[in-house]
Write an enzyme that holds these catalytic residues in place. Structure first.
Site, PDB file in Angstrom:
ATOM      1  N   TYR A  58     -12.533  -5.216 -35.546  1.00  0.00           N
ATOM      2  CA  TYR A  58     -11.737  -5.540 -36.733  1.00  0.00           C
ATOM      3  C   TYR A  58     -12.530  -5.215 -37.986  1.00  0.00           C
ATOM      4  CZ  TYR A  58      -7.310  -7.715 -35.625  1.00  0.00           C
ATOM      5  OH  TYR A  58      -6.016  -7.908 -35.266  1.00  0.00           O
ATOM      6  N   GLU A  60     -10.808  -5.002 -41.604  1.00  0.00           N
ATOM      7  CA  GLU A  60      -9.872  -4.841 -42.715  1.00  0.00           C
ATOM      8  C   GLU A  60     -10.585  -4.400 -43.988  1.00  0.00           C
ATOM      9  OE1 GLU A  60      -9.197  -7.213 -40.480  1.00  0.00           O
ATOM     10  OE2 GLU A  60      -7.116  -7.936 -40.682  1.00  0.00           O
ATOM     11  N   ASP A 204       6.138  16.110 -45.815  1.00  0.00           N
ATOM     12  CA  ASP A 204       5.814  15.506 -44.521  1.00  0.00           C
ATOM     13  C   ASP A 204       5.532  16.678 -43.567  1.00  0.00           C
ATOM     14  OD1 ASP A 204       5.771  14.380 -41.996  1.00  0.00           O
ATOM     15  OD2 ASP A 204       7.344  12.925 -42.436  1.00  0.00           O
ATOM     16  N   THR A 230       1.407  12.977 -39.282  1.00  0.00           N
ATOM     17  CA  THR A 230       0.874  12.345 -38.081  1.00  0.00           C
ATOM     18  C   THR A 230      -0.345  13.161 -37.638  1.00  0.00           C
ATOM     19  OG1 THR A 230       2.442  13.670 -36.809  1.00  0.00           O
ATOM     20  CG2 THR A 230       3.022  11.372 -37.196  1.00  0.00           C
ATOM     21  N   LYS A 233       1.193  15.255 -32.336  1.00  0.00           N
ATOM     22  CA  LYS A 233       1.993  16.486 -32.387  1.00  0.00           C
ATOM     23  C   LYS A 233       1.056  17.708 -32.306  1.00  0.00           C
ATOM     24  CE  LYS A 233       5.890  14.461 -34.914  1.00  0.00           C
ATOM     25  NZ  LYS A 233       5.463  13.265 -35.616  1.00  0.00           N
ATOM     26  N   ARG A 239      -2.348   9.316 -31.580  1.00  0.00           N
ATOM     27  CA  ARG A 239      -1.077   8.905 -32.196  1.00  0.00           C
ATOM     28  C   ARG A 239      -1.425   8.057 -33.407  1.00  0.00           C
ATOM     29  NH1 ARG A 239       2.860  10.458 -28.644  1.00  0.00           N
ATOM     30  NH2 ARG A 239       4.471   9.933 -30.140  1.00  0.00           N
TER      31      ARG A 239
HETATM   32  N1  DSN Z   1      10.077  11.919 -33.041  1.00  0.00           N
HETATM   33  C1  DSN Z   1       9.484  13.026 -33.720  1.00  0.00           C
HETATM   34  C2  DSN Z   1      10.111  14.328 -33.319  1.00  0.00           C
HETATM   35  O1  DSN Z   1      10.336  14.526 -32.148  1.00  0.00           O
HETATM   36  O2  DSN Z   1      10.355  15.196 -34.140  1.00  0.00           O
HETATM   37  C3  DSN Z   1       9.427  12.851 -35.185  1.00  0.00           C
HETATM   38  O3  DSN Z   1       8.726  11.701 -35.501  1.00  0.00           O
END
Ligand code: DSN
Length: 437
Positions: A58, A60, A204, A230, A233, A239
């Site tokens: 932890y 913060e 984004d 993110t 991806k 994640r």
């Molecule tokens: N769920 C994601 C996607 O598949 O595009 C976006 O956050």
């Protein structure tokens, strides 16, 4: 089996049920084609950092200003993640604490807007994200979404029309980013529109960060007040989420004259303590690892090949007579357009899945079917590219997709044969984080 190596001996002994399900999911991913456009494969080093002892800590606050003692090493880890993020994206300010993309986007709203403000964004059925103002999400409940999306007749943005809507509605912020838009996003032109109406421009880039790094897509950082992303991806990190921004707020006097905090500080405050508690240090360490990996020539090559593969797949599907949203792709994804077919996007996605091609049904521009069945299937190439697949494999995959679509009525007979062929192909590739070499 490429993943038969026992990687989790303690888990196997302590919780065989969970161990067994993880193994099954791993085998499944190693023997099918992961074509969900928002997925790829994290490396062993990313997963080791993610599964490390840092999960216990932890701390913060931010480096140098924590509310818990014992932060000497975690401060160094978070600072490394921040410095690597700045270098990788050329950003003035980086916050690496968002738990994922949606919390990162929440922090965007909280740092620049007030409840009830107008924002411009793409509705989910048009290819946007839940957090870009969709009605069932906090962003559509607490803020007013002015929608925009691709022109149904071209599948692409019509910037003249978007400018007209922006000038009429005067949103305080414009989202540029998508989950199902296969074309280049012209941030410079969006910035001109935002500047005309004194709106913040926020990109984004969750779906496209690796192809931006590889120079295959325009870079939003010079043009946007904030860039949200993110780290999973196509970036192949944990994640988690991160925010890049300018330090100063160009609209401080206009919209935030009552605040002594600049944009960077307001973002940090919005993340913690505004929305989150303790940062996930295991994810931040893994993000630092992913940022380091993303600076290598191999990663740039991966980013370039993602686009080459998507274009090759598009060409091979077009050659077999299939329609694609907008007619092709410039990015990592394409949308098969089944509006003229008797079967739906959902029928096709389920049939493809039985055959070992894992994707999702998706609205296609001009879709007449409901979002629950759709006329489209979204296909992405990041995972295939991470495995080392190239243009010849895209040709094979287009052939399998065609066979599935031709046999959709007797898919239970056709699927096992295709699935076995796909499993054979997958065995020839080294899968990051799965194949032990
Ligand atoms: N769920 C994601 C996607 O598949 O595009 C976006 O956050």
């Amino acid at each position: 089996m490429p993943n038969s190596v026992e990687r989790y001996p303690h888990l196997k002994q302590n919780d065989p049920e969970i161990y067994d399900l993880i193994q099954k999911q791993t085998v499944y991913e190693a023997s099918t084609l992961k074509m969900i456009a928002s997925e790829s494969f994290a490396s062993f080093s990313v997963m080791e950092a993610c599964g490390s002892t840092l999960t216990n800590k932890y701390c913060e606050g931010y480096p140098g200003a924590r509310y818990y003692e014992g932060y000497e090493f975690v401060d160094q880890i978070e600072n490394l993640a921040i410095e690597r993020g700045k270098k990788l994206f050329g950003a003035e300010h980086v916050n690496v604490q968002p738990y994922s993309g949606s919390p990162a986007n929440q922090a965007v709203y909280r740092s620049i807007l007030k409840s009830g403000d107008k924002i411009m964004g793409m509705p989910v059925p048009e290819g946007g994200h839940l957090t870009h103002g969709w009605k069932v999400n906090f962003s559509g409940m607490d803020y007013v979404q002015i929608p925009y999306g691709p022109d149904p007749s071209t599948g692409r943005f019509d910037l003249t029309q978007i400018r007209d809507v922006a000038k009429k509605e005067r949103p305080k912020m414009i989202w540029v980013g998508a989950t199902a838009y296969p074309y280049i996003i012209e941030y410079k032109q969006f910035a001109e529109i935002a500047n005309e109406i004194d709106a913040y421009l926020v990109a984004d880039i969750s779906h496209i960060n690796a192809i931006i790094i590889a120079g295959e897509h325009p870079d939003p950082t010079p043009y946007c007040d904030i860039v949200s992303s993110t780290s999973h991806k196509m970036l192949r990190g944990p994640r988690a989420g991160f925010l890049l921004s300018k330090t100063e707020d160009r609209y401080q006097q206009k919209y935030h004259a009552d605040s002594k905090l600049n944009l960077a500080k307001r973002i940090d405050r919005a993340v913690f303590p505004g929305l989150q508690g303790g940062p996930h240090m295991h994810a931040i360490a893994a993000m630092a690892v992913a940022f380091k990996d993303a600076m290598t020539p191999e990663f740039r090559e991966y980013g370039k090949q993602i686009v080459k593969n998507a274009k090759a797949l598009a060409a091979a599907l077009l050659a077999r007579g299939y329609d694609l949203a907008g007619g092709g792709t410039d990015t990592h994804l394409l949308i098969l357009d089944f509006r003229k077919k008797e079967f739906t996007g959902k029928d096709a996605a389920q049939a493809l899945s039985k055959a070992g091609i894992i994707a999702n049904f998706n609205m296609t521009p001009g879709d007449h079917r409901s979002p629950f069945i759709t006329s489209g299937v979204r296909l992405g190439t990041p995972s295939l590219t991470a495995m080392g697949m190239k243009e010849p494999e895209m040709e094979l995959i287009a052939g399998w997709i065609d066979r599935v679509c031709q046999n959709i009525k007797n898919i239970d007979v056709a699927a096992p044969v295709i699935r076995a062929e796909i499993a054979d192909l997958c065995k020839k590739f080294v899968i990051p984080g799965i194949t032990q070499v």
